[in-house]
Design a protein around this motif. Sequence first.
Motif, PDB file in Angstrom:
ATOM      1  N   TYR A  51       0.845  -1.193   0.000  1.00 33.48           N
ATOM      2  CA  TYR A  51       0.000   0.000   0.000  1.00 33.48           C
ATOM      3  C   TYR A  51       0.878   1.239   0.000  1.00 33.48           C
ATOM      4  N   GLN A  52       0.607   2.139  -0.961  1.00 32.13           N
ATOM      5  CA  GLN A  52       1.401   3.368  -1.032  1.00 32.13           C
ATOM      6  C   GLN A  52       0.565   4.576  -0.593  1.00 32.13           C
ATOM      7  N   PRO A  53       1.076   5.317   0.395  1.00 30.12           N
ATOM      8  CA  PRO A  53       0.334   6.472   0.920  1.00 30.12           C
ATOM      9  C   PRO A  53       0.177   7.598  -0.105  1.00 30.12           C
ATOM     10  N   MET A  66      -4.531   5.398   0.401  1.00 31.98           N
ATOM     11  CA  MET A  66      -3.535   4.341   0.223  1.00 31.98           C
ATOM     12  C   MET A  66      -3.884   3.623  -1.072  1.00 31.98           C
ATOM     13  N   GLU A  67      -2.911   3.499  -1.963  1.00 33.14           N
ATOM     14  CA  GLU A  67      -3.171   2.723  -3.178  1.00 33.14           C
ATOM     15  C   GLU A  67      -2.668   1.303  -3.002  1.00 33.14           C
ATOM     16  N   ALA A  68      -3.556   0.342  -3.221  1.00 34.57           N
ATOM     17  CA  ALA A  68      -3.173  -1.068  -3.155  1.00 34.57           C
ATOM     18  C   ALA A  68      -2.425  -1.440  -4.425  1.00 34.57           C
ATOM     19  N   LEU A  69      -1.225  -1.972  -4.280  1.00 31.95           N
ATOM     20  CA  LEU A  69      -0.411  -2.374  -5.434  1.00 31.95           C
ATOM     21  C   LEU A  69      -0.039  -3.842  -5.291  1.00 31.95           C
ATOM     22  N   LEU A  70      -0.348  -4.579  -6.322  1.00 38.47           N
ATOM     23  CA  LEU A  70      -0.190  -6.033  -6.264  1.00 38.47           C
ATOM     24  C   LEU A  70       1.266  -6.451  -6.456  1.00 38.47           C
ATOM     25  N   ARG A  71       1.699  -7.428  -5.676  1.00 34.62           N
ATOM     26  CA  ARG A  71       3.016  -8.039  -5.843  1.00 34.62           C
ATOM     27  C   ARG A  71       2.851  -9.541  -5.985  1.00 34.62           C
ATOM     28  N   TRP A  72       3.601 -10.118  -6.931  1.00 38.06           N
ATOM     29  CA  TRP A  72       3.573 -11.563  -7.128  1.00 38.06           C
ATOM     30  C   TRP A  72       4.946 -12.126  -6.778  1.00 38.06           C
ATOM     31  N   ILE A  98      -7.854 -12.058 -10.662  1.00 34.63           N
ATOM     32  CA  ILE A  98      -6.785 -11.392  -9.901  1.00 34.63           C
ATOM     33  C   ILE A  98      -7.298 -10.082  -9.293  1.00 34.63           C
ATOM     34  N   ASP A  99      -7.964  -9.268 -10.132  1.00 33.60           N
ATOM     35  CA  ASP A  99      -8.528  -8.008  -9.634  1.00 33.60           C
ATOM     36  C   ASP A  99      -9.494  -8.258  -8.469  1.00 33.60           C
ATOM     37  N   ARG A 100     -10.283  -9.301  -8.597  1.00 33.28           N
ATOM     38  CA  ARG A 100     -11.253  -9.589  -7.530  1.00 33.28           C
ATOM     39  C   ARG A 100     -10.543 -10.017  -6.257  1.00 33.28           C
ATOM     40  N   VAL A 125      -7.962   1.096  -5.412  1.00 37.62           N
ATOM     41  CA  VAL A 125      -7.705  -0.203  -6.023  1.00 37.62           C
ATOM     42  C   VAL A 125      -7.712  -0.033  -7.543  1.00 37.62           C
ATOM     43  N   ASN A 126      -6.684  -0.576  -8.197  1.00 39.01           N
ATOM     44  CA  ASN A 126      -6.618  -0.512  -9.661  1.00 39.01           C
ATOM     45  C   ASN A 126      -7.561  -1.538 -10.276  1.00 39.01           C
ATOM     46  N   ILE A 127      -8.322  -1.085 -11.251  1.00 39.72           N
ATOM     47  CA  ILE A 127      -9.239  -1.991 -11.943  1.00 39.72           C
ATOM     48  C   ILE A 127      -8.846  -2.039 -13.418  1.00 39.72           C
ATOM     49  N   ILE A 187      -9.017   8.676 -12.782  1.00 39.43           N
ATOM     50  CA  ILE A 187      -8.402   8.257 -14.043  1.00 39.43           C
ATOM     51  C   ILE A 187      -6.896   8.210 -13.817  1.00 39.43           C
ATOM     52  N   ASP A 188      -6.362   7.002 -13.932  1.00 42.82           N
ATOM     53  CA  ASP A 188      -4.949   6.732 -13.658  1.00 42.82           C
ATOM     54  C   ASP A 188      -4.112   7.073 -14.889  1.00 42.82           C
ATOM     55  N   ASP A 189      -2.849   7.347 -14.663  1.00 49.54           N
ATOM     56  CA  ASP A 189      -1.895   7.584 -15.765  1.00 49.54           C
ATOM     57  C   ASP A 189      -2.438   8.648 -16.720  1.00 49.54           C
ATOM     58  N   PHE A 190      -3.099   9.649 -16.169  1.00 53.67           N
ATOM     59  CA  PHE A 190      -3.781  10.629 -17.019  1.00 53.67           C
ATOM     60  C   PHE A 190      -2.776  11.349 -17.914  1.00 53.67           C
ATOM     61  N   ASP A 211       0.254  11.256 -14.691  1.00 51.19           N
ATOM     62  CA  ASP A 211       1.164  10.123 -14.841  1.00 51.19           C
ATOM     63  C   ASP A 211       2.594  10.490 -14.430  1.00 51.19           C
ATOM     64  N   ARG A 212       3.252   9.476 -13.885  1.00 53.37           N
ATOM     65  CA  ARG A 212       4.634   9.618 -13.420  1.00 53.37           C
ATOM     66  C   ARG A 212       5.589  10.085 -14.523  1.00 53.37           C
ATOM     67  N   SER A 213       5.295   9.714 -15.770  1.00 50.04           N
ATOM     68  CA  SER A 213       6.216  10.069 -16.859  1.00 50.04           C
ATOM     69  C   SER A 213       6.365  11.592 -17.007  1.00 50.04           C
ATOM     70  N   VAL A 247       6.221  11.151  -7.378  1.00 51.25           N
ATOM     71  CA  VAL A 247       7.060  12.250  -6.891  1.00 51.25           C
ATOM     72  C   VAL A 247       8.193  11.671  -6.047  1.00 51.25           C
ATOM     73  N   GLU A 248       9.420  11.881  -6.509  1.00 49.61           N
ATOM     74  CA  GLU A 248      10.579  11.301  -5.818  1.00 49.61           C
ATOM     75  C   GLU A 248      11.445  12.337  -5.130  1.00 49.61           C
ATOM     76  N   THR A 249      11.458  13.558  -5.663  1.00 47.40           N
ATOM     77  CA  THR A 249      12.399  14.559  -5.139  1.00 47.40           C
ATOM     78  C   THR A 249      11.674  15.832  -4.700  1.00 47.40           C
ATOM     79  N   GLY A 266       4.267   9.113  -3.937  1.00 48.21           N
ATOM     80  CA  GLY A 266       5.574   8.853  -4.535  1.00 48.21           C
ATOM     81  C   GLY A 266       6.619   8.544  -3.490  1.00 48.21           C
ATOM     82  N   TYR A 267       7.780   8.097  -3.978  1.00 50.63           N
ATOM     83  CA  TYR A 267       8.848   7.689  -3.066  1.00 50.63           C
ATOM     84  C   TYR A 267       9.300   8.824  -2.158  1.00 50.63           C
ATOM     85  N   TYR A 268       9.072  10.087  -2.579  1.00 46.75           N
ATOM     86  CA  TYR A 268       9.470  11.214  -1.724  1.00 46.75           C
ATOM     87  C   TYR A 268       8.841  11.070  -0.337  1.00 46.75           C
TER      88      TYR A 268
HETATM   89  P1  C2E Z   1      -0.148   2.560 -11.344  1.00 49.77           P
HETATM   90  O1  C2E Z   1      -1.510   2.215 -10.893  1.00 49.77           O
HETATM   91  O2  C2E Z   1       0.030   3.813 -12.115  1.00 49.77           O
HETATM   92  O3  C2E Z   1       0.725   2.560 -10.028  1.00 49.77           O
HETATM   93  C1  C2E Z   1       1.805   3.411  -9.782  1.00 49.77           C
HETATM   94  C2  C2E Z   1       3.116   2.704 -10.009  1.00 49.77           C
HETATM   95  O4  C2E Z   1       4.194   3.625  -9.795  1.00 49.77           O
HETATM   96  C3  C2E Z   1       3.365   1.556  -9.025  1.00 49.77           C
HETATM   97  O5  C2E Z   1       4.137   0.575  -9.712  1.00 49.77           O
HETATM   98  C4  C2E Z   1       4.209   2.243  -7.944  1.00 49.77           C
HETATM   99  O6  C2E Z   1       4.968   1.320  -7.179  1.00 49.77           O
HETATM  100  C5  C2E Z   1       5.046   3.147  -8.785  1.00 49.77           C
HETATM  101  N1  C2E Z   1       5.552   4.317  -8.060  1.00 49.77           N
HETATM  102  C6  C2E Z   1       4.905   5.054  -7.140  1.00 49.77           C
HETATM  103  N2  C2E Z   1       5.647   6.089  -6.726  1.00 49.77           N
HETATM  104  C7  C2E Z   1       6.815   6.022  -7.416  1.00 49.77           C
HETATM  105  C8  C2E Z   1       8.009   6.820  -7.430  1.00 49.77           C
HETATM  106  O7  C2E Z   1       8.142   7.821  -6.726  1.00 49.77           O
HETATM  107  N3  C2E Z   1       8.992   6.428  -8.288  1.00 49.77           N
HETATM  108  C9  C2E Z   1       8.878   5.323  -9.088  1.00 49.77           C
HETATM  109  N4  C2E Z   1       9.901   5.017  -9.881  1.00 49.77           N
HETATM  110  N5  C2E Z   1       7.758   4.562  -9.099  1.00 49.77           N
HETATM  111  C10 C2E Z   1       6.742   4.902  -8.268  1.00 49.77           C
HETATM  112  P2  C2E Z   1       3.787  -0.972  -9.601  1.00 49.77           P
HETATM  113  O8  C2E Z   1       3.341  -1.278  -8.222  1.00 49.77           O
HETATM  114  O9  C2E Z   1       4.929  -1.729 -10.195  1.00 49.77           O
HETATM  115  O10 C2E Z   1       2.516  -1.142 -10.539  1.00 49.77           O
HETATM  116  C11 C2E Z   1       2.598  -0.941 -11.917  1.00 49.77           C
HETATM  117  C12 C2E Z   1       1.226  -0.892 -12.538  1.00 49.77           C
HETATM  118  O11 C2E Z   1       0.608  -2.189 -12.465  1.00 49.77           O
HETATM  119  C13 C2E Z   1       0.250   0.046 -11.835  1.00 49.77           C
HETATM  120  O12 C2E Z   1       0.470   1.366 -12.246  1.00 49.77           O
HETATM  121  C14 C2E Z   1      -1.075  -0.525 -12.274  1.00 49.77           C
HETATM  122  O13 C2E Z   1      -1.401  -0.075 -13.558  1.00 49.77           O
HETATM  123  C15 C2E Z   1      -0.782  -2.002 -12.339  1.00 49.77           C
HETATM  124  N6  C2E Z   1      -1.280  -2.641 -11.113  1.00 49.77           N
HETATM  125  C16 C2E Z   1      -0.705  -2.730  -9.884  1.00 49.77           C
HETATM  126  N7  C2E Z   1      -1.502  -3.413  -9.018  1.00 49.77           N
HETATM  127  C17 C2E Z   1      -2.619  -3.755  -9.723  1.00 49.77           C
HETATM  128  C18 C2E Z   1      -3.838  -4.478  -9.402  1.00 49.77           C
HETATM  129  O14 C2E Z   1      -4.078  -4.906  -8.272  1.00 49.77           O
HETATM  130  N8  C2E Z   1      -4.757  -4.649 -10.418  1.00 49.77           N
HETATM  131  C19 C2E Z   1      -4.539  -4.155 -11.673  1.00 49.77           C
HETATM  132  N9  C2E Z   1      -5.473  -4.353 -12.593  1.00 49.77           N
HETATM  133  N10 C2E Z   1      -3.423  -3.472 -11.998  1.00 49.77           N
HETATM  134  C20 C2E Z   1      -2.480  -3.270 -11.040  1.00 49.77           C
END
Ligand code: C2E
Length: 276
Positions: A51-53, A66-72, A98-100, A125-127, A187-190, A211-213, A247-249, A266-268
Amino acid sequence: NADQAMYHAKEEGRGNFQYFSSERNLEALYHLRLEAELRKAIERDEFELHYQPQVDILKGDKLIGMEALLRWRHHEDGLVRTDIFIKVAESCGLIVDIDRWVLRQACLQGVIWSQSYDEIFKLSVNISAVHFRQADFIEGVKKILAETGLDPHLLGFEITEGVLMKELDTAKEHLRELRVLGIEVAIDDFGTGYSSLAYLRHFDVDTLKIDRSFLVDIATNEADQAIASSIIELARNLKLNVVAEGVETKEQLEQIFSRGCYVIQGYYFSKPLIFR
Ligand code: C2E
Ligand code: MG
Ligand code: MG
Ligand code: MG
């Protein structure tokens, strides 16, 4: 073992022109193997959520989400890159299960948090687009809410622009039903989609995530600065929230802050965290 040798061969072949065709074959094999292993990942209990704050800097860096981010964590290969296995899961339809799984786990965690803290924050939660477009998407969400008991007002979904480009009517209807349930949508990655901005008129969403880019070189790149400014202004005009991801810096934070975006992920502030 042979599988790992294949994986390493692929790594070494990367970028090497004369290995192009064999690299393509290896890539196809790698994807097939990922798919086969992904099918077993849930029952093997190899998934975990980090979970990322998300913090509001206008409120003294208050935690607001908090954004839930999946790890395998594969039992032999270790951590597999999320963006890579998500794509594979989308292409073979496994993403829906997986999403469910993710949604259920996140809701259970949300219930624990809402019982242990007075301060309320949102769980994002990402869908996947593939999942969002399913006819029984809303039904599945309701079922998980009922099973876990999470207050839907504590929940937010993140979808990408691509979701909204295809099957317009389904997308609109699902957004409408989410609003009725009280689930917010971002809307993610806008800014990375191929869409024109006009499509935003059609959709009832709450938040744009820059978006981070666009953040990577924002300290020096004027084009990225202009894009960030435009997204923030668009959000303000449409009365939407805006969040900057990646956001890292301090420089990136100042660039984004001075342009009027105050919610940061972000990592900051923090990398994704594990709770167990
Ligand atoms: P996202 O939803 O755009 O998530 C943000 C990504 O940026 C995450 O990568 C996160 O760890 C990373 N991130 C956050 N802050 C920073 C930073 O300061 N610097 C850098 N370099 N990276 C940062 P992650 O966790 O590898 O996820 C990648 C993508 O995979 C996600 O992009 C999302 O699209 C997808 N994803 C992750 N979890 C799920 C899930 O449960 N279900 C679905 N459908 N997609 C998921
Ligand atoms: Mg996201
Ligand atoms: Mg994102
Ligand atoms: Mg992103």
